[in-house]
Design a protein around this motif. Structure first.
Motif, PDB file in Angstrom:
ATOM      1  N   VAL A   1     -13.745  99.694  43.111  1.00 20.97           N
ATOM      2  CA  VAL A   1     -12.743 100.154  44.071  1.00 20.97           C
ATOM      3  C   VAL A   1     -11.662  99.078  44.180  1.00 20.97           C
ATOM      4  N   TYR A   2     -10.442  99.430  43.864  1.00 21.03           N
ATOM      5  CA  TYR A   2      -9.307  98.511  43.919  1.00 21.03           C
ATOM      6  C   TYR A   2      -8.479  98.803  45.170  1.00 21.03           C
ATOM      7  N   THR A   3      -8.002  97.734  45.824  1.00 18.95           N
ATOM      8  CA  THR A   3      -7.157  97.873  47.015  1.00 18.95           C
ATOM      9  C   THR A   3      -5.745  97.413  46.671  1.00 18.95           C
ATOM     10  N   ILE A   4      -4.761  98.272  46.924  1.00 16.48           N
ATOM     11  CA  ILE A   4      -3.360  97.970  46.618  1.00 16.48           C
ATOM     12  C   ILE A   4      -2.587  97.960  47.933  1.00 16.48           C
ATOM     13  N   TYR A   5      -2.024  96.782  48.306  1.00 13.50           N
ATOM     14  CA  TYR A   5      -1.228  96.653  49.522  1.00 13.50           C
ATOM     15  C   TYR A   5       0.262  96.808  49.191  1.00 13.50           C
ATOM     16  N   GLY A   6       0.983  97.354  50.162  1.00 11.58           N
ATOM     17  CA  GLY A   6       2.427  97.491  50.008  1.00 11.58           C
ATOM     18  C   GLY A   6       3.155  96.209  50.357  1.00 11.58           C
ATOM     19  N   ASN A   7       4.445  96.158  50.006  1.00 12.54           N
ATOM     20  CA  ASN A   7       5.222  94.938  50.230  1.00 12.54           C
ATOM     21  C   ASN A   7       6.684  95.324  50.400  1.00 12.54           C
ATOM     22  N   GLY A   8       7.261  94.924  51.539  1.00 20.53           N
ATOM     23  CA  GLY A   8       8.666  95.203  51.781  1.00 20.53           C
ATOM     24  C   GLY A   8       8.894  96.653  52.181  1.00 20.53           C
ATOM     25  N   SER A   9      10.148  96.967  52.465  1.00 21.99           N
ATOM     26  CA  SER A   9      10.504  98.332  52.861  1.00 21.99           C
ATOM     27  C   SER A   9      11.531  98.936  51.899  1.00 21.99           C
ATOM     28  N   GLU A  10      12.423  98.099  51.363  1.00 21.90           N
ATOM     29  CA  GLU A  10      13.397  98.596  50.396  1.00 21.90           C
ATOM     30  C   GLU A  10      12.770  98.613  49.004  1.00 21.90           C
ATOM     31  N   ASN A  11      12.987  99.690  48.287  1.00 23.45           N
ATOM     32  CA  ASN A  11      12.485  99.847  46.921  1.00 23.45           C
ATOM     33  C   ASN A  11      10.968  99.686  46.836  1.00 23.45           C
ATOM     34  N   ALA A  12      10.269 100.102  47.899  1.00 23.30           N
ATOM     35  CA  ALA A  12       8.812  99.991  47.895  1.00 23.30           C
ATOM     36  C   ALA A  12       8.218 100.859  46.794  1.00 23.30           C
ATOM     37  N   SER A  13       7.157 100.372  46.166  1.00 22.31           N
ATOM     38  CA  SER A  13       6.509 101.107  45.076  1.00 22.31           C
ATOM     39  C   SER A  13       5.917 102.411  45.601  1.00 22.31           C
ATOM     40  N   THR A  14       5.959 103.444  44.769  1.00 25.31           N
ATOM     41  CA  THR A  14       5.399 104.743  45.144  1.00 25.31           C
ATOM     42  C   THR A  14       4.375 105.171  44.102  1.00 25.31           C
ATOM     43  N   ILE A  15       3.422 106.009  44.548  1.00 19.78           N
ATOM     44  CA  ILE A  15       2.445 106.613  43.640  1.00 19.78           C
ATOM     45  C   ILE A  15       2.396 108.096  43.967  1.00 19.78           C
ATOM     46  N   ALA A  16       2.614 108.929  42.983  1.00 20.43           N
ATOM     47  CA  ALA A  16       2.583 110.375  43.183  1.00 20.43           C
ATOM     48  C   ALA A  16       1.179 110.909  42.918  1.00 20.43           C
ATOM     49  N   SER A  17       0.862 112.024  43.544  1.00 21.19           N
ATOM     50  CA  SER A  17      -0.424 112.681  43.305  1.00 21.19           C
ATOM     51  C   SER A  17      -0.291 113.582  42.090  1.00 21.19           C
ATOM     52  N   GLY A  18      -0.814 113.115  40.977  1.00 20.54           N
ATOM     53  CA  GLY A  18      -0.687 113.856  39.728  1.00 20.54           C
ATOM     54  C   GLY A  18      -0.783 112.900  38.567  1.00 20.54           C
ATOM     55  N   GLY A  19      -0.884 113.429  37.372  1.00 16.71           N
ATOM     56  CA  GLY A  19      -0.980 112.577  36.199  1.00 16.71           C
ATOM     57  C   GLY A  19      -2.281 111.791  36.206  1.00 16.71           C
ATOM     58  N   ASN A  20      -2.135 110.470  36.277  1.00 19.81           N
ATOM     59  CA  ASN A  20      -3.318 109.598  36.263  1.00 19.81           C
ATOM     60  C   ASN A  20      -3.930 109.386  37.653  1.00 19.81           C
ATOM     61  N   PHE A  21      -3.340 110.015  38.687  1.00 19.82           N
ATOM     62  CA  PHE A  21      -3.799 109.772  40.055  1.00 19.82           C
ATOM     63  C   PHE A  21      -4.191 111.081  40.732  1.00 19.82           C
ATOM     64  N   VAL A  22      -5.354 111.068  41.393  1.00 22.43           N
ATOM     65  CA  VAL A  22      -5.802 112.207  42.191  1.00 22.43           C
ATOM     66  C   VAL A  22      -5.824 111.732  43.640  1.00 22.43           C
ATOM     67  N   LEU A  23      -4.762 112.083  44.376  1.00 24.23           N
ATOM     68  CA  LEU A  23      -4.587 111.605  45.745  1.00 24.23           C
ATOM     69  C   LEU A  23      -4.549 112.776  46.711  1.00 24.23           C
ATOM     70  N   THR A  24      -4.761 112.478  47.999  1.00 23.63           N
ATOM     71  CA  THR A  24      -4.603 113.517  49.019  1.00 23.63           C
ATOM     72  C   THR A  24      -3.144 113.910  49.148  1.00 23.63           C
ATOM     73  N   GLU A  25      -2.252 112.931  48.922  1.00 27.61           N
ATOM     74  CA  GLU A  25      -0.812 113.166  48.896  1.00 27.61           C
ATOM     75  C   GLU A  25      -0.150 111.912  48.352  1.00 27.61           C
ATOM     76  N   ALA A  26       1.105 111.993  48.030  1.00 27.01           N
ATOM     77  CA  ALA A  26       1.838 110.833  47.523  1.00 27.01           C
ATOM     78  C   ALA A  26       1.897 109.746  48.591  1.00 27.01           C
ATOM     79  N   ILE A  27       2.076 108.491  48.156  1.00 21.82           N
ATOM     80  CA  ILE A  27       2.130 107.380  49.092  1.00 21.82           C
ATOM     81  C   ILE A  27       3.256 106.435  48.714  1.00 21.82           C
ATOM     82  N   THR A  28       3.939 105.925  49.750  1.00 24.46           N
ATOM     83  CA  THR A  28       4.943 104.883  49.580  1.00 24.46           C
ATOM     84  C   THR A  28       4.348 103.592  50.107  1.00 24.46           C
ATOM     85  N   LEU A  29       4.194 102.601  49.250  1.00 26.22           N
ATOM     86  CA  LEU A  29       3.497 101.363  49.609  1.00 26.22           C
ATOM     87  C   LEU A  29       4.466 100.357  50.207  1.00 26.22           C
TER      88      LEU A  29
END
Length: 733
Positions: A683-711
């Protein structure tokens, strides 16, 4: 006439088994002579008898006749004595008989009916005994008791018209509405049709108080108590003693040195040596209570009916009242066992329910106060009784060394006594066994899972249960620490009061865990050594890395521990104080939830901190309380401070060499589409950083998420790589 022939009778009259001794000769005393005179013996007879007795009757003639007597013959005197004794006994017996006859006449009027009833009962029971005695014994053989019985005897009999299932006792009577409904539910489950019965109402439970009386009139309470004792209890290692009140005194004595080289030529008073110092432990007993209102008895009744309807071989069926009390008592028992180890007494607030662990001091709080200092109730002074060993942090890698070092520091006269024991949290036992196996497992004489200190076999190791969050180990004599109570069974001596649809239940009791001998009471720490204490321990209890939960919607309290984690509140809560924080101690406050979490403004008790604290999950602020009540800031830590950071603008970052990461400071919009170098099952934990240009992960492709997330800063997501190569969401915050 030979006096010797009278000796046995006279002994009997005097109530003696052997003669009195006067100057090593058999004789009769003045008191005994007076008693014989009262029986009618003459002075002359008694004088001659005494003289012959003192000569062991050796001067008596063979014919037993010494000539004419000037007074009554000896035989007449003796018979008169016997007659007097008999007459006295007869008179006494007649007086006693008259008194008994008078008493009988007075009581006959009241007792005739009772005697007749008891005679009838005896006659009935005698007949039953005769029938049972004449019956042949049944010896069906091993295992026969598990066979089905065609006649249904001994089974739960739903056809019984008076008792629920045919079970005996007032509490199973079918005049109880809840017993009727239980029978109806069970009959319906068995395929029988039943007439409709009234539903539960406010008057259904009016018999509960009467049932409680029945519960105590028959030996069911004993069965409940024995059932509870099957649960793990620390009374097996810290024996229970009853009958103690608060402030009871447990006395002990400290002895100075006494022996010295022989020096008999000296003045005695100048070479006397030794001292006695009496000391005592003042036992504190804590008032504890249970108070509950069962608001939905109808739902509780359904649960009880469910327990009656379970399949199984257990022939014991519980009444509704016992179901309520037994389930409650089990929970109380478990809470007390936890409190005896982990409890820290906190005086209750008026009209506010308190925590179970705050009802009384437990074992580790007792030790903490003896180490860190406590106010002596007898003189009001701050005293210290245990000087701890400076052993450092105990880990799996060094526990064997720490146990050896601590044991070796105890004075040999105590360590080698054979009565000293090392008490350690049960989770340390596993670490100690693993340490010994790793270091000594290849030795030919290695013994696995030993329960004594390897280097000191005379020191037994005893595990302390329910102590998983403690790191304190301590040495003392077995039996020195005990659990105490006021009256046996007080905790489960329940009181019930029914009000409409609800049932109030409560009980009150006293409890404590204390040591008979701890150590001399020093007012200065620097004066302490290890020669005047009976409990020895390491220097710390809970590690700073262990956090206790704060209360919801309240200022956190450092009463239980100085590391505290906040919880979700009903609304965002502003912390204005840290209650029970000791002056000079570092308090670590960790954010456990950002869902209606907490914040600290730079004002009031926190006006000296660097800036307001609006934490993300996992963030920590370290504070220290000053004597004026204000807090100074020691430092802050981010929940991702130990994380590895991705490069800026990285869309397929590597997860090599870590499990916790933080996104980079991006210069443009960045969407993460995959992770490289990840291992399946971690289990890997990914923390977000900053507010401008924050990394995003979409639900799809290589990721099975409850919904997209902006880190963005304060956000995190936990992901696990599956065998199919995709990353699945585990949690987010």
């Amino acid at each position: 006439m030979k006096f010797k022939s009278f000796s046995a009778h006279i002994l009997a009259l005097l109530g003696l088994s052997e003669w009195s001794k006067v100057e090593d000769k058999n004789s009769i005393t003045a008191e005994e002579v007076a008693k014989l005179k009262n029986y009618g013996f003459t002075e002359k007879f008694l004088t001659d008898f005494k003289a012959s007795l003192e000569n062991d009757f050796q001067d008596e003639a063979e014919d037993g006749n010494q000539g004419e007597e000037t007074e009554e013959p000896r035989t007449t005197a003796f018979l008169r004595g016997l007659l007097g004794d008999t007459a006295a006994r007869l008179t006494q017996a007649q007086e006693q008989l008259e008194a008994l006859q008078t008493q009988q006449r007075d009581e006959n009027r009241n007792n005739t009916a009772l005697i007749a009833k008891k005679d009838a009962e005896i006659t009935k029971l005698s007949g039953i005994i005769a029938q049972l005695s004449a019956a042949a014994e049944d010896d069906p053989g091993k295992g026969k008791q598990h066979n089905a019985q065609a006649d249904g005897k001994g089974k739960f009999n739903l056809q019984d018209e008076k008792q629920l299932g045919g079970l005996q006792g007032e509490m199973f009577s079918l005049d109880r509405p809840y017993n009727l409904r239980a029978k109806a539910a069970l009959m319906e489950a068995a395929g029988f049709e039943m007439i409709a019965l009234p539903k539960a109402s406010s008057i259904d439970y009016s018999r509960l108080k009467e049932d409680l009386g029945a519960f105590y009139r028959i030996p069911w309470q004993q069965r409940l108590q024995s059932f509870l004792m099957e649960l793990p209890s620390i009374e097996s290692i810290f024996p229970l003693e009853s009958g103690y009140q608060d402030l009871a005194t447990l006395v002990n004595i400290w002895l100075g040195e006494f022996s010295q080289a022989g020096n008999e030529e000296s003045d005695f008073d100048k070479v006397t040596k030794g001292s006695y110092e009496f000391d005592d432990e003042t036992l504190r007993m804590f008032n504890v209570m249970f108070a509950h209102r069962f608001k939905n008895l109808k739902a509780l009744e359904k649960t009880w009916i469910g327990t009656l309807n379970k399949e199984g071989s257990n022939p014991i069926k519980w009444s509704f009242i016992e179901y309520i009390l037994a389930e409650t008592a089990k929970k109380l028992h478990n809470e007390r066992e936890q409190r005896r180890i982990n409890g820290i007494r906190k005086d209750p607030n008026l009209n506010e329910p308190g925590k179970a662990l705050a009802a009384a001091d437990g074992l580790y709080e007792f030790l903490n106060k003896k180490v860190n200092g406590h106010t002596d109730i007898n003189n009001g002074k701050l005293v210290y009784q245990i000087k701890p060993f400076e052993l450092g942090e105990i880990t799996e890698a060094n526990i064997g060394e720490k146990v050896y070092k601590g044991t070796s520091m105890i004075p040999a006269v105590l360590r080698d006594s054979g009565n000293l024991a090392l008490y350690m949290p049960s989770h340390f036992i596993v670490l100690y066994h693993k340490y010994n196996e790793l270091h000594y497992g290849q030795n030919q004489d290695y013994k696995a899972n030993i329960m004594y200190v390897k280097e000191y076999p005379a020191v037994k190791i005893i595990p302390v249960p329910n102590a998983d969050n403690h790191h304190r180990i301590f040495w003392t004599f077995e039996g020195n620490i005990k659990t105490y109570e006021d009256k046996p069974g007080e905790m489960t001596a329940f009181n019930l009061e029914q009000e409409d649809w609800s049932l109030k239940v409560w009980s009150n009791w006293r409890e404590s865990i204390w040591a008979i001998a701890v150590g001399f009471k020093y007012t200065k720490k620097e004066d302490m050594d290890y020669t005047r204490q009976m409990i020895f321990c390491n220097e710390y209890d809970r590690p700073a890395s262990y956090f206790v939960d704060a209360d919801k919607d309240k200022n956190p309290s450092a009463k239980l521990h100085t590391s505290i984690v906040t919880v979700a509140n009903t609304a965002e809560f502003t912390i204005t104080d840290i209650e029970d924080a000791p002056v000079g101690a570092v308090i670590s406050l960790k954010c456990g939830s950002v869902d209606k979490g907490v914040k600290i403004e730079k004002s009031g008790n926190f006006e000296l901190i660097s800036d307001a604290w609006q934490p993300g999950k996992g963030d920590v602020i370290k504070l220290m309380k000053r004597a004026d009540g204000k807090f100074i800031e020691i430092g802050r830590e981010s929940g991702s401070s130990d994380a590895l950071q991705f490069a800026p603008d990285e869309t397929t970052p590597s997860l090599l060499d870590g499990e916790v990461f933080v996104t980079g400071v991006n210069t443009k919009a960045t969407a993460i589409t995959n992770f490289t170098d990840a291992e399946a099952g971690i289990v890997y934990t990914i923390y977000g950083n900053g507010s401008e240009n924050a990394s995003t992960i979409a639900s799809g492709g290589n990721f099975v998420l409850t919904e997209a997330i902006t880190l963005s800063e304060g956000k995190f997501i936990k992901l696990a790589k599956a065998a199919d190569g995709k990353f699945y969401e585990v949690a987010r915050g």
